[in-house]
Design a protein around this motif. Structure first.
Motif, PDB file in Angstrom:
ATOM      1  N   LYS A 284      82.059 127.829  60.812  1.00 14.01           N
ATOM      2  CA  LYS A 284      83.036 126.821  61.247  1.00 14.01           C
ATOM      3  C   LYS A 284      82.344 125.541  61.686  1.00 14.01           C
ATOM      4  O   LYS A 284      82.829 124.434  61.421  1.00 14.01           O
ATOM      5  CB  LYS A 284      83.874 127.391  62.393  1.00 14.01           C
ATOM      6  N   HIS A 285      81.197 125.673  62.355  1.00 13.08           N
ATOM      7  CA  HIS A 285      80.481 124.509  62.868  1.00 13.08           C
ATOM      8  C   HIS A 285      79.382 124.022  61.913  1.00 13.08           C
ATOM      9  O   HIS A 285      78.670 123.063  62.245  1.00 13.08           O
ATOM     10  CB  HIS A 285      79.839 124.843  64.216  1.00 13.08           C
ATOM     11  N   ARG A 287      76.664 125.576  61.337  1.00 15.88           N
ATOM     12  CA  ARG A 287      75.461 125.859  62.096  1.00 15.88           C
ATOM     13  C   ARG A 287      74.895 127.207  61.666  1.00 15.88           C
ATOM     14  O   ARG A 287      75.555 127.989  60.968  1.00 15.88           O
ATOM     15  CB  ARG A 287      75.769 125.886  63.592  1.00 15.88           C
ATOM     16  N   TRP A 326      76.375 119.106  70.298  1.00 12.96           N
ATOM     17  CA  TRP A 326      77.559 119.867  69.884  1.00 12.96           C
ATOM     18  C   TRP A 326      77.805 120.952  70.915  1.00 12.96           C
ATOM     19  O   TRP A 326      76.969 121.193  71.784  1.00 12.96           O
ATOM     20  CB  TRP A 326      77.381 120.474  68.490  1.00 12.96           C
ATOM     21  N   LEU A 328      80.243 124.815  71.765  1.00 13.66           N
ATOM     22  CA  LEU A 328      81.270 125.807  71.460  1.00 13.66           C
ATOM     23  C   LEU A 328      82.493 125.505  72.311  1.00 13.66           C
ATOM     24  O   LEU A 328      82.370 125.091  73.468  1.00 13.66           O
ATOM     25  CB  LEU A 328      80.752 127.213  71.774  1.00 13.66           C
ATOM     26  N   GLU A 332      86.007 129.712  71.762  1.00 17.23           N
ATOM     27  CA  GLU A 332      84.899 130.379  71.071  1.00 17.23           C
ATOM     28  C   GLU A 332      84.001 131.107  72.062  1.00 17.23           C
ATOM     29  O   GLU A 332      83.519 132.216  71.771  1.00 17.23           O
ATOM     30  CB  GLU A 332      84.106 129.347  70.270  1.00 17.23           C
TER      31      GLU A 332
END
Length: 371
Positions: A284-285, A287, A326, A328, A332
């Motif tokens: 989703k990120h 990452r 960034w 969470l 999350e």
């Protein structure tokens, strides 16, 4: 290697209630130099170690953790050789004491006696090529030495300038509270940090040890944040790694607590469900899975700096990508908390449950964990 934008570099929280600031990712140096006594494969050469240290510095990292026992002094020696060429006051250097360094027929070459601590700190200073150690840490609790002797010795080292601060490693909740109360009773310089294994597969310290740290303003520094490679993205359901360090661990069924074990054969559904959630959030990120596992730790209020290890510049850059820029979401974080939480044993479940609506800000500066 490309330059690192400022907005992605590390941030610098205070180390507990001390006045010193450290990077929120700390470079661990277990991988530096030959390490025959542990038998670990894939150790870094001196040249590789220097490159990793330099790249960590480019990320803004100023906090470096080692131990006298890592490679029986090799790790400290490599770090010292690099540190000698740097501005010393730019870096916060942490090392440890407890284990036998290989002196034959010497029963006093282990533990936390005044003799062993004072002998060990001198030898660590020589290997590190420095006049002082910023953070000196007993590697674990010692049943063979009175707490008063340990703490008075550390306090003496602070007062004479050989170390700046003292911390602790690997203790139970009652042991941490004992250390805090004894230090207070004797009027000594307080411990400023606790280094403890903490990751999405090892959360037991939340029950007690971290509650002491929250109440006393002690910084938590998680080690093995990826559980020995468990959250590297290389471990899948019904698949055992065959190459690299993970393959070596799988072949030997190595049982050290820092590894992704007790044995691949005993992985349970909680582990695999946690891996699934970490992977989904990572996608989703955009990452990596290690970055998500590290970011979860960095956003825990008790955590000051997470100790990472790296054997390549690529690994280092990936891990450092968790430091800043960034985050969470709260949802999350809760997902990861929920999926990785194991059933609480008695009395924790009973005590936490009965106190979930009893927080009183007038008598406590932390929330009791409730599940």
């Amino acid at each position: 290697m490309s330059a690192i934008p400022d907005e992605k570099k590390v941030v610098y929280p205070f180390l507990g209630r001390s006045g010193i600031r450290v990077s929120n990712l700390c470079l661990g140096t277990l991988t530096f130099g030959e390490n025959k006594h542990l038998g670990l494969p894939g150790q870094c050469t001196e040249e590789d170690s220097f490159q990793i240290l330099q790249r960590f510095s480019e990320w803004g990292g100023n906090f470096i953790d080692t131990a006298n026992v890592y490679g029986k002094g090799n790790s400290e020696a490599i770090l010292g050789k690099w540190l000698e060429r740097q501005p010393r006051d730019k870096y916060v250097i942490a090392t440890k004491v407890f284990f036998d360094m290989g002196c034959e027929n010497n029963v006093n070459n282990r533990g936390l006696s005044r003799r062993h601590i004072t002998d060990s700190v001198v030898k660590s200073l020589e290997r590190l090529r420095t006049d002082y150690i910023d953070l000196y840490q007993p590697h674990l609790w010692d049943d063979g030495t009175p707490v008063e002797e340990i703490l008075r010795t550390l306090d003496d080292l602070v007062r004479c300038g050989k170390i700046r601060y003292a911390g602790m490693n690997n203790v139970t909740g009652w042991q941490m509270q004992k250390l805090v109360e004894t230090s207070r009773r004797l009027g000594l310089n307080p411990l400023v940090s606790l280094q403890q294994q903490y990751n999405l597969a090892c959360r037991e310290s939340e029950y007690e040890a971290f509650q002491v740290c929250k109440a006393e303003g002690i910084a938590v520094m998680p080690w093995s944040p990826l559980k020995g490679g468990l959250f590297s993205g290389k471990i899948k359901r019904n698949s055992v790694p065959t190459e690299g360090r993970l393959g070596w661990v799988a072949e030997k069924e190595e049982g050290r607590q820092s590894q992704a074990l007790p044995g691949y054969s005993s992985f349970d559904e909680t582990i695999f469900k946690t891996l699934d959630v970490v992977e989904a959030i990572a996608k989703k990120h955009s990452r990596s899975m290690p970055q998500v596992a590290l970011r979860w730790l960095l956003q825990k209020d008790v955590v000051t700096s997470v100790i990472i290890g790296a054997r390549t510049l690529q690994q280092l850059d990936d891990n450092m990508g968790a430091a800043n820029g960034w985050a969470l979401s709260q949802e999350e974080m809760q997902q990861l908390d929920d999926v990785s939480q194991r059933p609480l044993p008695y009395p924790y479940e009973f005590v936490f449950q009965m106190n979930k609506d009893r927080y009183n800000s007038s008598i406590s500066n932390y929330h009791v964990q409730s599940q």
